[in-house]
Enzyme design. Structure first.
Site, mmCIF file in Angstrom:
data_model
loop_
_atom_site.group_PDB
_atom_site.id
_atom_site.type_symbol
_atom_site.label_atom_id
_atom_site.label_comp_id
_atom_site.label_asym_id
_atom_site.label_seq_id
_atom_site.Cartn_x
_atom_site.Cartn_y
_atom_site.Cartn_z
ATOM 1 N N GLU B 59 3.088 -3.340 -11.919
ATOM 2 C CA GLU B 59 3.754 -4.810 -12.090
ATOM 3 C C GLU B 59 3.208 -5.948 -14.279
ATOM 4 O O GLU B 59 4.698 -6.554 -14.059
ATOM 5 C CB GLU B 59 2.627 -5.099 -11.531
ATOM 6 C CG GLU B 59 3.128 -5.433 -9.924
ATOM 7 C CD GLU B 59 2.720 -3.722 -9.632
ATOM 8 O OE1 GLU B 59 1.842 -2.942 -10.112
ATOM 9 O OE2 GLU B 59 2.917 -3.401 -8.084
ATOM 10 N N GLN B 81 5.628 -5.937 -4.388
ATOM 11 C CA GLN B 81 5.981 -5.199 -2.946
ATOM 12 C C GLN B 81 5.062 -6.472 -1.949
ATOM 13 O O GLN B 81 5.056 -6.634 -0.948
ATOM 14 C CB GLN B 81 5.566 -3.786 -3.534
ATOM 15 C CG GLN B 81 6.350 -3.299 -1.949
ATOM 16 C CD GLN B 81 6.851 -1.853 -2.477
ATOM 17 O OE1 GLN B 81 5.511 -1.159 -2.527
ATOM 18 N NE2 GLN B 81 7.644 -1.305 -2.863
ATOM 19 N N PHE B 82 4.178 -6.823 -2.550
ATOM 20 C CA PHE B 82 2.842 -7.624 -1.670
ATOM 21 C C PHE B 82 2.210 -8.435 -2.295
ATOM 22 O O PHE B 82 2.111 -7.931 -4.267
ATOM 23 C CB PHE B 82 2.108 -6.976 -0.671
ATOM 24 C CG PHE B 82 2.833 -5.969 -0.236
ATOM 25 C CD1 PHE B 82 2.096 -6.439 1.750
ATOM 26 C CD2 PHE B 82 2.548 -5.003 0.086
ATOM 27 C CE1 PHE B 82 2.430 -6.043 2.703
ATOM 28 C CE2 PHE B 82 3.412 -4.680 1.580
ATOM 29 C CZ PHE B 82 3.080 -4.854 2.881
ATOM 30 N N ILE B 86 0.114 -8.678 -7.747
ATOM 31 C CA ILE B 86 0.061 -9.207 -8.740
ATOM 32 C C ILE B 86 -1.144 -9.197 -9.371
ATOM 33 O O ILE B 86 -0.988 -9.490 -11.327
ATOM 34 C CB ILE B 86 0.100 -11.230 -8.230
ATOM 35 C CG1 ILE B 86 0.482 -11.981 -9.480
ATOM 36 C CG2 ILE B 86 -1.296 -11.251 -8.160
ATOM 37 C CD1 ILE B 86 1.165 -12.969 -8.912
ATOM 38 N N PRO B 88 -2.670 -6.683 -11.036
ATOM 39 C CA PRO B 88 -2.321 -5.701 -12.350
ATOM 40 C C PRO B 88 -1.906 -6.723 -13.060
ATOM 41 O O PRO B 88 -1.804 -6.442 -14.299
ATOM 42 C CB PRO B 88 -1.360 -4.910 -11.920
ATOM 43 C CG PRO B 88 -2.015 -4.368 -10.689
ATOM 44 C CD PRO B 88 -2.388 -5.858 -9.655
ATOM 45 N N HIS B 126 -3.212 -6.372 1.294
ATOM 46 C CA HIS B 126 -2.101 -6.469 1.927
ATOM 47 C C HIS B 126 -2.062 -7.691 2.560
ATOM 48 O O HIS B 126 -1.267 -8.040 3.352
ATOM 49 C CB HIS B 126 -1.522 -4.854 2.593
ATOM 50 C CG HIS B 126 -1.100 -3.774 1.935
ATOM 51 N ND1 HIS B 126 -2.081 -2.774 1.107
ATOM 52 C CD2 HIS B 126 -0.031 -3.547 1.594
ATOM 53 C CE1 HIS B 126 -1.012 -2.184 0.997
ATOM 54 N NE2 HIS B 126 -0.265 -1.778 0.625
HETATM 55 C C1 LIG Z 1 -0.479 -1.256 -8.598
HETATM 56 C C2 LIG Z 1 0.785 -0.986 -7.232
HETATM 57 N N1 LIG Z 1 1.578 -1.878 -7.076
HETATM 58 C C3 LIG Z 1 2.863 -1.561 -5.602
HETATM 59 C C4 LIG Z 1 2.225 -0.757 -4.678
HETATM 60 C C5 LIG Z 1 2.946 -0.376 -3.288
HETATM 61 N N2 LIG Z 1 3.165 1.036 -3.509
HETATM 62 C C6 LIG Z 1 1.933 1.343 -2.384
HETATM 63 S S1 LIG Z 1 2.440 3.281 -2.187
HETATM 64 C C7 LIG Z 1 3.720 2.584 -3.447
HETATM 65 C C8 LIG Z 1 4.439 4.516 -4.046
HETATM 66 C C9 LIG Z 1 3.363 4.959 -4.321
HETATM 67 O O1 LIG Z 1 4.135 6.380 -5.052
HETATM 68 P P1 LIG Z 1 3.180 7.847 -5.483
HETATM 69 O O2 LIG Z 1 1.957 7.287 -6.274
HETATM 70 O O3 LIG Z 1 4.371 8.660 -5.971
HETATM 71 O O4 LIG Z 1 2.484 8.546 -4.000
HETATM 72 P P2 LIG Z 1 3.325 8.756 -2.925
HETATM 73 O O5 LIG Z 1 3.249 7.761 -1.706
HETATM 74 O O6 LIG Z 1 4.195 10.126 -2.668
HETATM 75 O O7 LIG Z 1 1.805 9.652 -2.278
HETATM 76 C C10 LIG Z 1 3.917 1.884 -3.674
HETATM 77 C C11 LIG Z 1 4.936 1.414 -4.331
HETATM 78 C C12 LIG Z 1 0.710 -0.914 -4.273
HETATM 79 N N3 LIG Z 1 -0.106 -0.154 -3.926
HETATM 80 N N4 LIG Z 1 -0.203 -0.796 -5.181
#
Ligand SMILES: Cc1ncc(C[n+]2csc(CCOP(=O)(O)OP(=O)(O)O)c2C)c(N)n1
Lengths: 334, 325
Positions: B59, B81-82, B86, B88, B126
């Site tokens: 972010e 995304q949520f 914001i 970070p 969230h």
């Molecule tokens: C700082 C932040 N930005 C966005 C999100 C939303 N989000 C939750 S899980 C995810 C994807 C995570 O992917 P990965 O780290 O590869 O783990 P996986 O789900 O594949 O196990 C996102 C974008 C979040 N949790 N934290």
């Protein structure tokens, strides 16, 4: 180890049913197909070590001794759950078991676990820490800073990168120009072990190597586990973007079926014994679900407790001053 | 055409992106997948990967890149995304975006938008309302629409605005709010103007976001049962704050109740109270009251979250107390 693999999958299946029935509210993220990474690596830890799971590491916390009933209490938002209903999914911190719960913002828990590792080191203890990140989470500032910090201070910490090909809907090739995720830790001077994340024995072996390095005082290691997320990001995600052939291919590498075959082929266990393990797990988990569903939801007023280390809930009046004694007393929600 | 709050946001971006090639959007899972809430579904096909940019989970880098692109004359929209994520990007927003015009004379017109708010049983990360985290930072504008019409008109104005705008979409309203919005209607609503959601003369109820609907429900109940009319003022924009509209309504009614979903301490209600005391104290016939969330994180378990969130009943109680004062 076989038992923990089966427990992980079977517990998540029950959580999924509970979600459909409305007992689990909010989100549910599964580790289907990735169970061996969490279970195998966590097997390398000893008493007093700490572990910080990511969302797909139910297997690791079960290995560390978290009772399944606590997991169900948590997901069904019960008062007796490890977060008392205040937080969801796997966000529980259980000091007695050395489990450090994550928060949703990705990458952050590595930084916090560094503090646990720093304390071990400063106290002259040989205890170590292990944490998990999806390849997506490694893109955050917190993850980069956490790894840089751990390596600069040579902390006793193991980071498992779970390369499951997807970060929500985004393929790892789109997420980064990185092709071999073992390249990432090199930038921090951190040694890496690459492992087949669907091979539970290999994961345990990698864990043991990384953990012993940390215990010796030789600093952090990153394990890169190659695996695949067999379901959508969460239960609300239909995973329509995942190619069917690829899913099929990885289904053939299912970590539980694979370990089961190995055990049988090596004559380490009979199929009757495997079956009875499955029955025992079913009985254990059915009892956990029954017990959790019978447990109470939190009382509304509990919402106010525990913001600070104070014995009484903070019942800030809706109004202060003269109103409180008069009609304003009605505005004090207790 | 029946349009949901979510579709209104989508239409606002489509309209602006079609009209102005300098508008583009960045975020996580927004291109191929069409966004976690499917707001940008089909955008990639229509505008291509240069203007609909999937990013890593970063972010701070998203907002940083938006500032740089804005310096180059583009009009970036950043999707969180949520809105909780914001956090970070806080450094980029408060230390770079918000201060760059003041320091250098070079502005950074950009929009950061994302789903906020509770009621979805989504737990502490969230469900947050983050406006107060940014309220003390001059240089930022903040928008929190309640209706589909406003969501569309305010987002279009936010995209055109020459300064950084944080645009808070209440996820509880995404698919629940449905309005008739003519297909080709050119809705453009200026930032900084409140809207009278419901007319009344007995009490001014100032609110925004999803609380507009609970306020309306409370006002209807008081009207039916007590026979007095509450005026509900929907702020729509939190910064710049439409103090004129608030003061004008308070001068008419003599009573002020402020309702918001964010926690109480340091919330917008405190600022509004101060401004009304400074500008319209003489017109007040009763103390100013606040109905807000309690001062805790957003809890997960339904009984806890219901207690945390301001409920219609709380608003009715507070309104009656003020009316009886
Ligand atoms: C700082 C932040 N930005 C966005 C999100 C939303 N989000 C939750 S899980 C995810 C994807 C995570 O992917 P990965 O780290 O590869 O783990 P996986 O789900 O594949 O196990 C996102 C974008 C979040 N949790 N934290």
């Amino acid at each position: 180890m076989f038992r923990d693999l089966v427990r992980t999958r079977a517990l998540e299946e029950r959580l999924e049913n509970l979600l459909k029935q409305g007992h689990v509210v909010g989100g549910l993220y599964r580790s289907l197909g990735q169970e061996a990474t969490a279970v195998g690596t966590a097997m390398a830890l000893d008493d007093g070590d700490w572990l910080a799971p990511s969302i797909r590491d139910l297997g690791a916390v079960l290995v560390r001794g978290l009772p399944p009933v606590d997991v169900v209490l948590q997901y069904t938002a019960r008062a007796a759950g490890p977060c008392s209903g205040k937080d969801n999914t796997n966000h529980y911190t259980v000091v007695d078991l050395g489990i450090l719960g994550p928060v949703s913002p990705l990458g952050t828990q590595l930084c916090v676990l560094n503090g646990v590792a720093l304390t071990f080191r400063n106290r002259g203890s040989d205890r170590v820490c292990m944490t998990y990140q999806g390849e997506g989470a490694t893109r955050t500032g917190a993850s980069h800073e956490g790894l840089a910090f751990a390596s600069a201070l040579r902390l006793p910490i193991v980071v498992v990168i779970e390369h499951n090909r997807w970060a929500f809907s985004t393929r790892s090739e789109q997420l980064a120009a990185v092709r071999d995720w073992a390249d990432v830790p090199k930038a921090y001077g951190v040694p890496t072990i690459s492992v087949d994340g669907n091979d539970v024995l290999a994961c345990r072996e990698a864990g043991v190597e990384a953990v012993s390095r940390a215990r010796r005082g030789d600093g952090p290691t990153v394990i890169v586990a190659e695996t695949y997320r067999m379901v959508g990001h969460a239960q609300h995600d239909p995973q329509s973007y995942m190619p069917a052939e690829e899913l099929e291919e990885w289904r053939g590498r299912d970590p539980i079926a694979r370990y089961e075959r190995y055990l049988l082929e090596q004559g380490l266990i009979t199929s009757d014994e495997l079956l009875s393990i499955r029955h025992e797990v079913d009985a254990e988990l059915d009892a956990a679900v029954d017990q959790a569903l019978a447990a109470a939801m939190p009382q509304p007023l509990e919402a106010r407790t525990r913001v600070y280390d104070a014995p009484e809930p903070d019942v800030t009046p809706w109004t202060r001053g003269p109103g409180v004694a008069g009609p304003g007393a009605a505005l004090v929600r207790t | 055409m029946t349009t949901t709050y979510l579709e209104a946001i989508r239409r606002a971006m489509l309209t602006e992106m079609r009209a102005d090639p300098s508008v583009f959007i960045m975020g996580e899972d927004i291109a191929n997948y069409g966004g976690a809430f499917k707001i940008t579904e089909g955008f990639l096909e229509e505008f291509g990967p240069e203007r609909v940019v999937d990013t890593p989970i970063s972010e701070a880098a998203i907002v940083g890149a938006a500032i740089g692109a804005a310096h180059m004359g583009l009009k970036p929209i950043c999707e969180m995304q949520f809105i909780d994520f914001i956090a970070p990007a806080f450094d980029m927003i408060v230390n770079f975006a918000a201060k760059v015009r003041y320091r250098t004379g070079v502005g950074a017109g950009l929009v950061i938008r994302g789903p906020c708010g509770g009621g979805a049983r989504a737990g502490p990360f969230h469900s947050q309302n983050v406006e107060s985290y940014f309220a003390n930072v001059p240089g930022l504008k903040m928008v929190a629409p309640a209706t589909a019409h406003d969501a569309m008109g305010l987002l279009r104005s936010s995209i055109r605005d020459p300064d950084p705008v944080l645009y808070f979409e209440h996820k509880f309203l995404y698919r629940r709010v449905k309005e008739d919005l003519p297909e080709n209607e050119d809705v453009l609503i200026p930032l900084g103007k409140a809207r009278t959601h419901r007319e009344g003369d007995a009490l001014t109820l100032v609110t925004y976001g999803a609380m507009v609907y609970k306020a309306e429900e409370a006002a209807d109940r008081v009207a039916n049962q007590d026979g007095v009319e509450i005026e509900v003022l929907d702020l729509r924009t939190l910064r710049p704050l439409d103090t004129d509209a608030i003061v004008a309504s308070v001068m008419k009614t003599g009573r002020l109740l402020i309702v918001h979903e964010a926690p109480r301490f340091g919330g917008f209600a405190g600022e509004i109270t101060a401004q009304v005391c400074e500008e319209a104290f003489e017109w007040l016939d009763a103390p100013i009251r606040r109905v807000t969330a309690i001062d805790t994180p957003v809890p997960y378990s339904p009984p806890l979250e219901d207690y945390f969130l301001p409920q219609t009943e709380d608003i009715v109680t507070a309104a009656r107390w003020l009316l009886a004062y």
